[in-house]
Design an enzyme around this catalytic site. Structure first.
Site, PDB file in Angstrom:
ATOM      1  N   HIS A 100      53.755  15.565  -5.405  1.00 43.38           N
ATOM      2  CA  HIS A 100      52.582  16.414  -5.162  1.00 43.38           C
ATOM      3  C   HIS A 100      52.482  17.456  -6.285  1.00 43.38           C
ATOM      4  CE1 HIS A 100      49.877  19.319  -3.359  1.00 43.38           C
ATOM      5  NE2 HIS A 100      49.475  18.336  -2.563  1.00 43.38           N
ATOM      6  N   GLU A 149      45.051  12.929  -6.848  1.00 44.18           N
ATOM      7  CA  GLU A 149      44.686  14.296  -6.480  1.00 44.18           C
ATOM      8  C   GLU A 149      44.462  15.144  -7.728  1.00 44.18           C
ATOM      9  OE1 GLU A 149      46.057  15.329  -2.273  1.00 44.18           O
ATOM     10  OE2 GLU A 149      47.737  15.735  -3.586  1.00 44.18           O
TER      11      GLU A 149
END
Ligand code: PGA
Length: 225
Positions: A100, A149
């Protein structure tokens, strides 16, 4: 009908008691719509501390939710103070989020450490949700879900366009052989359909919109395309 994957990332937010009441509320709100969940995989990533309680609550309320850890040690069992290893996580969760952008940014995780984490996860039998900010970032082999993302879209209320997100995940799929790709970055109930109805995006990875059970249930329902 397309099978949709939704990964709710709570980040460092909920206490154990809040996580438990989220599951209770989700169970109640989803009741009239449960049939629609057959074509979906719903994964929630709470803090480590809430995983055990969540696992029990999911059983108690009989909700079709799978659990993910938000992080994992790059090492196995042993003298690594403060780390939670893959074998320990596997007792409580089926998935782990690795790579992430917040881990890359605040904890300086690079390709080498991320690859070690993927190896640890795979050897313990955990499925990996691997996040990348673009189509060029390295994706280790053997990951199960790749999340595209863009950093500028995370928590900002600004999303990539569905067309561009679709093009990026298409490149990622072609380049890495990933079978499932999701888009993340300011996904909410109002825009989820525009992403999951594209040709290549298989699901979404909402952060903020997964925190409130009511908002999350609306998002899940709007993802039925
Ligand atoms: P956001 O977060 O939905 O709040 O933008 C997404 C993420 O960081 O995974």
């Amino acid at each position: 009908m397309k099978h949709i994957t939704i990964v709710g990332n709570w980040k460092s937010n909920k206490r154990t008691s809040e996580a438990e009441s989220w599951v209770a509320s989700f169970a109640e709100l989803i009741k009239p719509e449960r049939d629609k969940l057959k074509e979906m995989t719903i994964i929630i990533a709470p803090s480590f501390t809430a995983l055990s309680t969540m696992k029990q609550a999911i059983k108690t309320y009989e909700v079709p939710i799978l659990l993910a850890s938000q992080n994992i040690s790059p090492f196995g069992m042993g003298a690594y103070t403060g780390e939670v290893n893959a074998t320990e996580i596997k007792e409580l969760a089926d998935y782990v989020i690795i790579g992430h952008s917040e881990r890359r940014k605040y904890f300086a995780e690079d390709d080498v450490v991320l690859e070690r984490k993927v190896d640890q996860a795979k050897s313990a039998g955990l499925k990996v949700i691997y996040c990348v900010p673009d189509a060029n970032t390295r994706v280790p082999t053997g990951v199960d879900i790749v999340g595209y993302e863009p950093v500028w879209a995370i928590g900002t209320g600004r999303t990539d366009t569905p067309d561009n997100a679709n093009a990026v995940v298409k490149t990622i799929k072609e380049r890495t052989g990933a079978s499932i790709t999701v888009y993340g970055g300011s996904v909410v109930s109002e825009n989820v359909a525009s992403f999951v109805s594209t040709e290549t995006i298989d699901g979404v990875l909402p952060g903020g919109a997964s925190m409130d059970p009511q908002k999350f249930v609306s998002l899940v329902m709007n993802a039925v395309v």
